[in-house]
Design a protein around this motif. Structure first.
Motif, PDB file in Angstrom:
ATOM      1  N   GLY A 210       0.822  -1.208   0.000  1.00 45.76           N
ATOM      2  CA  GLY A 210       0.000   0.000   0.000  1.00 45.76           C
ATOM      3  C   GLY A 210       0.855   1.256   0.000  1.00 45.76           C
ATOM      4  O   GLY A 210       1.869   1.337   0.688  1.00 45.76           O
ATOM      5  N   ARG A 211       0.438   2.226  -0.779  1.00 46.96           N
ATOM      6  CA  ARG A 211       1.255   3.430  -0.958  1.00 46.96           C
ATOM      7  C   ARG A 211       1.294   4.285   0.312  1.00 46.96           C
ATOM      8  O   ARG A 211       2.347   4.758   0.714  1.00 46.96           O
ATOM      9  N   ILE A 212       0.140   4.472   0.931  1.00 45.10           N
ATOM     10  CA  ILE A 212       0.103   5.268   2.172  1.00 45.10           C
ATOM     11  C   ILE A 212       0.946   4.565   3.233  1.00 45.10           C
ATOM     12  O   ILE A 212       1.739   5.178   3.946  1.00 45.10           O
ATOM     13  N   GLN A 213       0.761   3.238   3.292  1.00 46.00           N
ATOM     14  CA  GLN A 213       1.437   2.460   4.329  1.00 46.00           C
ATOM     15  C   GLN A 213       2.961   2.535   4.173  1.00 46.00           C
ATOM     16  O   GLN A 213       3.687   2.601   5.168  1.00 46.00           O
ATOM     17  N   GLU A 216       4.061   5.814   5.393  1.00 47.42           N
ATOM     18  CA  GLU A 216       4.017   5.817   6.872  1.00 47.42           C
ATOM     19  C   GLU A 216       5.258   5.131   7.448  1.00 47.42           C
ATOM     20  O   GLU A 216       5.777   5.534   8.483  1.00 47.42           O
TER      21      GLU A 216
END
Lengths: 290, 588
Positions: A210-213, A216
């Motif tokens: 996942g890109r957001i992950q 993060e």
């Protein structure tokens, strides 16, 4: 007089180099047998066009500079009676410095009184950019070449770089990242997080889905390893992914109010190895992992 | 007809009768679909399986077998059974092939069979059919076969050596009752308002067998009913100024000649294989008895044929210009076409993989990869996505086009690895993949239980080929398969009520494996709802494959909606081009 060189693999552009009076050694890449030298004869590079060609299936290669090239860079300086300080990208990642050593042997015989200093940033792209900038400031303030070398001996390890790649095929082909699983994880949103280790080599720290992950995870590394990051330059780099870089910048500033970030686009030679749509950070840290 | 003895010729006629009846009714059987979407294929699968068996016996006409006592009933049943095992498609096809394998086992060594022995063989067939699945479910074709055969055996006990006609009539009557009863045993059938399609298929076959027994005219081959096995070729695709760029797909069956090779049975076909390797690509070559079956892509088929004639004479030859063939599925379809058009080809493949393992390994040893991946997918974009995900051989197929065990075997040959991981990607294909794995002896085959395209895709892309521990790869793949949710959207073809959802014809159904979740007026509404129900927001990534009927702009707009609505879930859109399913959304 001291002439300071850096190379295009540190993400320095002619414009940034001019801020410090640095000279720029162009590190080449090749496409379909044709070799390109970034910034030779021009000051602005069309990053978007370059990375778009990679998205379209172009797979560039990179090669070491020849001895003659180093001689052409260094000899005029020695001949003019200048000493040289070269702040360069990681020697552990390339054979190019073998050519440089050979060139220096030739030049030493010819100009025995001239001095050559080198600083290995043990990185490539943004962490090298950050270190070269810090050194540029110090040298501007009057630091000597010897002092700069001394500074680097202890300080280089205190600048860390973490980044993720979007498509593993570039790294897999280049074979320059240790510990990468031979999967096609990029297709399912699985991205490797890579760092520069103490030896100046790229190493995978695992994958994040996942890109957001994955962004993060980068922020988390700053939280865990960062050292007074708001008091230092903080570099966000990307391979033609300015929106992602901006998103990451926003996430960082939320965690670290007052953070002074600078965004750079990764030079094409390094970008040939990591491919488009990647994002990374370089910052002052408590030390590199491993 | 007052037959009390079943001989080879009669058995063949009965099989053909079954094929004929099944062919005439396959569409009706396809329509007995629990899901109100156009993906029923039981009739096609059973017909292709049965036809595979009959094709394998083509050299044996009923007349020939009756006039040649040397061809026993046991041999005929065995030949048909082997053809069916390899031709098996879908779960119904695999179960059917196992049923006939059991019958063949029961008839083994028999010149002919009394009705008593034949009834025992039928019982052996039922036993074998139940053994085909790990968890037999009642209310399916298994029940219909079992109850029919139990009634037939009871009839035999009442009247030893009953007439074959009586035996079959009893069998059919009991099967009819059993079939009508299937919705009582399987709630999903009752809810859908249908009887079990596989049960209907075996009833058709039994009725066709009785037709044959009663002497009704049976066409030699129901080609009008046979599903198309190869794509239509557009001959205009290669004009007077065209250039052959892909070469010719060349296949032949060569009967080894004693005058040329000495003892054909002892002949080692390695020189033929090595020659083909040197002259072309995509070589498959094996020997069964005195027949060599070969497949090669070459720019000069004439040279190939001239050379191999030094070892024998041709039984069949097929040459196709590959510029005219559909890209990507060329080899697969060629093999299918050959299977439909040659005599003992499916059996030849089985035997070849068994008997020729050693030489093949020796010849190809240096070329075999450590690992290869074989997967089933359909739709241009999806097939490409699987290839991009590192799949070495994509077998075109899916819910409405189940590949046969023979298709898998051919893909295993092409993949040429020490270990092959197989992703069937459909619960109705896993059995055929397992059957192929048990038939193929060329290397280790690991069939992974991917029941849908989503789990197969994610697991295939996650395979770490640098991992030296095979078990670790398998464990990781199984874990991945279990962690993936796959949402699908398709258009309803009839009104229905299932899983508490009222469905109107023309609605878009949102469903996951075997469970309808919603029925909506637009494909996007259905896709969104099913994705939400399956917890899209809790997943890191949503991979969206848009179907052949979904306009690209519509899909892009939908992907943007998903990304905005679930910002923490990365949405990745790819035009999958798959039939039937407007959207496949993989949550991982």
């Amino acid at each position: 007089m001291l002439t300071i060189f850096t190379d295009s693999d540190t993400d320095f552009t002619p414009k940034v180099a001019a801020e410090y009076g640095f000279k720029l050694i162009s590190m080449p890449y090749s496409i379909d047998g044709k070799t390109f030298y970034p910034y030779e004869g021009y000051d602005e590079f069309d990053f978007h066009a370059f990375y778009d060609s990679l998205r379209g299936g172009v797979l560039p290669t990179t090669s070491a500079l020849g001895e003659d090239r180093y001689i052409s860079y260094f000899e005029p300086e020695f001949a003019a009676g200048n000493d040289i300080l070269y702040i360069h990208f990681s020697a552990a990642m390339t054979m190019t410095f073998q050519s440089m050593d050979n060139a220096l042997k030739t030049l030493k015989a010819k100009y025995p009184e001239r001095k050559f200093y080198s600083i290995d940033t043990k990185g490539i792209t943004i962490v090298s950019y950050l270190i070269a900038r810090e050194l540029g400031d110090l040298l501007k303030k009057g630091m000597s070449a010897e002092e700069a070398v001394k500074w680097a001996e202890t300080e280089v390890d205190n600048y860390s770089q973490y980044f993720f790649a979007d498509d593993l095929k570039f790294f897999r082909r280049s074979g320059r990242v240790g510990g990468l699983a031979a999967t096609m994880g990029g297709l399912i949103g699985l991205r490797p997080v890579i760092h520069m280790n103490k030896e100046g080599k790229m190493e995978s720290l695992g994958t994040v889905k996942g890109r957001i992950q994955v962004m993060e995870r980068l922020v988390k590394y700053v939280e865990e390893c960062g050292d007074d990051v708001t008091a230092h330059r903080f570099i966000v780099g990307h391979t033609d992914a300015p929106e992602l870089a901006a998103q990451l910048e926003g996430m960082l500033k939320e965690k670290f109010p007052g953070l002074q970030t600078e965004t750079v686009c990764t030079n094409p030679t390094a970008g040939s190895h990591c491919g488009p749509n990647g994002v990374g950070i370089a910052f002052h840290s408590k030390g590199r992992l491993k | 007809m007052n037959e009390k003895t079943i001989k080879s010729g009669l058995y063949l006629r009965m099989l053909r009768g079954g094929e004929s009846r099944l062919g005439a009714n396959k569409d009706a059987i396809n329509d007995l679909n629990v899901f109100p979407i156009p993906d029923g294929d039981t009739g096609d699968n059973m017909l292709m399986t049965l036809s595979g068996g009959i094709d394998a016996t083509r050299s044996l006409t009923p007349e020939k077998t009756e006039n040649q006592p040397s061809i026993s009933l046991g041999e005929t049943a065995s030949k048909a059974s082997k053809g069916m095992l390899l031709g098996a498609r879908g779960n119904s096809g695999v179960i059917l092939s196992r049923f006939f394998a059991g019958i063949a086992k029961g008839l083994e060594g028999l010149e002919e069979a009394s009705t008593t022995l034949f009834a025992d063989a039928l019982a052996e067939g039922v036993k074998s059919a139940y053994g085909a699945v790990s968890t037999p479910v009642e209310g399916t074709m298994l029940t219909v076969l079992r109850e029919g055969v139990e009634a037939a055996q009871a009839e035999i006990q009442k009247e030893a050596e009953a007439q074959a006609q009586t035996l079959l009539e009893t069998l059919i009557e009991a099967m009819k009752v059993s079939l009508e009863h299937t919705p009582e045993l399987l709630p999903v059938l009752k809810e859908a308002g249908v009887v079990d399609s596989g049960g209907a298929g075996v009833l058709c076959i039994a009725e066709g067998m009785l037709d044959a027994l009663e002497g009704k005219d049976i066409p030699a081959k129901q080609t009008q009913n046979a599903p198309p096995k190869a794509p239509q070729v557009d001959l205009d695709g290669f004009g007077p100024d065209s250039v052959v760029t892909f070469g010719y797909c060349t296949e032949f069956l060569l009967r080894l000649q004693t005058s040329k090779v000495g003892d054909p049975d002892a002949f080692d076909p390695s020189p033929i294989k090595e020659f083909l390797e040197s002259a072309g690509e995509s070589v498959v070559c094996f020997k069964d008895g005195s027949i060599v079956k070969a497949h090669v892509h070459t720019p000069t088929p004439g040279q190939i044929l001239n050379k191999v004639q030094q070892w024998g004479e041709f039984l069949t030859v097929k040459i196709e210009n590959m510029n005219l063939q559909h890209s990507g599925v060329t080899i697969q379809n060629n093999f299918d076409t050959a299977a439909g058009g040659t005599a003992a080809e499916p059996e030849a493949k089985t035997e070849a993989t068994k008997t020729e393992t050693k030489p093949a390994e020796e010849v190809f040893a240096k070329k075999r990869k450590r690992y290869a991946v074989v997967a089933v997918a359909c739709g241009e974009g999806l097939v490409q996505a699987f290839k991009d995900a590192g799949v070495d051989e994509v077998i075109e197929g899916g819910q409405t086009m189940n590949p046969s065990a023979a298709d898998f075997v051919a893909a295993f040959e092409r993949a040429a690895a020490e270990t092959i991981f197989v992703f069937p990607n459909n619960s109705n294909i896993i059995l055929a993949a397992n059957q192929a794995a048990s038939l193929y002896k060329g290397c280790e085959i690991v069939v992974l239980p991917s029941k849908d395209l989503g789990s197969g895709y994610v697991a295939a892309a996650s395979i770490d080929r640098s991992c030296p521990d095979k078990q670790q790869i398998v464990d990781a793949a199984i874990e991945t398969i279990g962690s993936v949710e796959t949402c699908m959207v398709s258009k309803a073809t009839r009104d229905a009520q299932m899983d508490g959802v009222v469905v109107h014809e023309g609605d878009y159904l949102g469903f996951e494996r075997g469970r309808i979740i919603c029925a909506e007026k637009t494909r996007e509404d259905a896709a969104l709802k099913v994705a939400e129900t399956l917890g899209i927001g809790l997943h890191d990534v949503a991979i969206v494959f848009s179907g052949a009927d979904t306009p690209e702009a519509e899909a892009q707009a939908f992907a943007a909606i998903l990304q905005n609505k679930f910002p923490r879930t990365e949405t990745m859109l790819t035009p999958g081009g798959q039939p039937v399913y407007d959207y496949i959304i993989i949550l991982c």
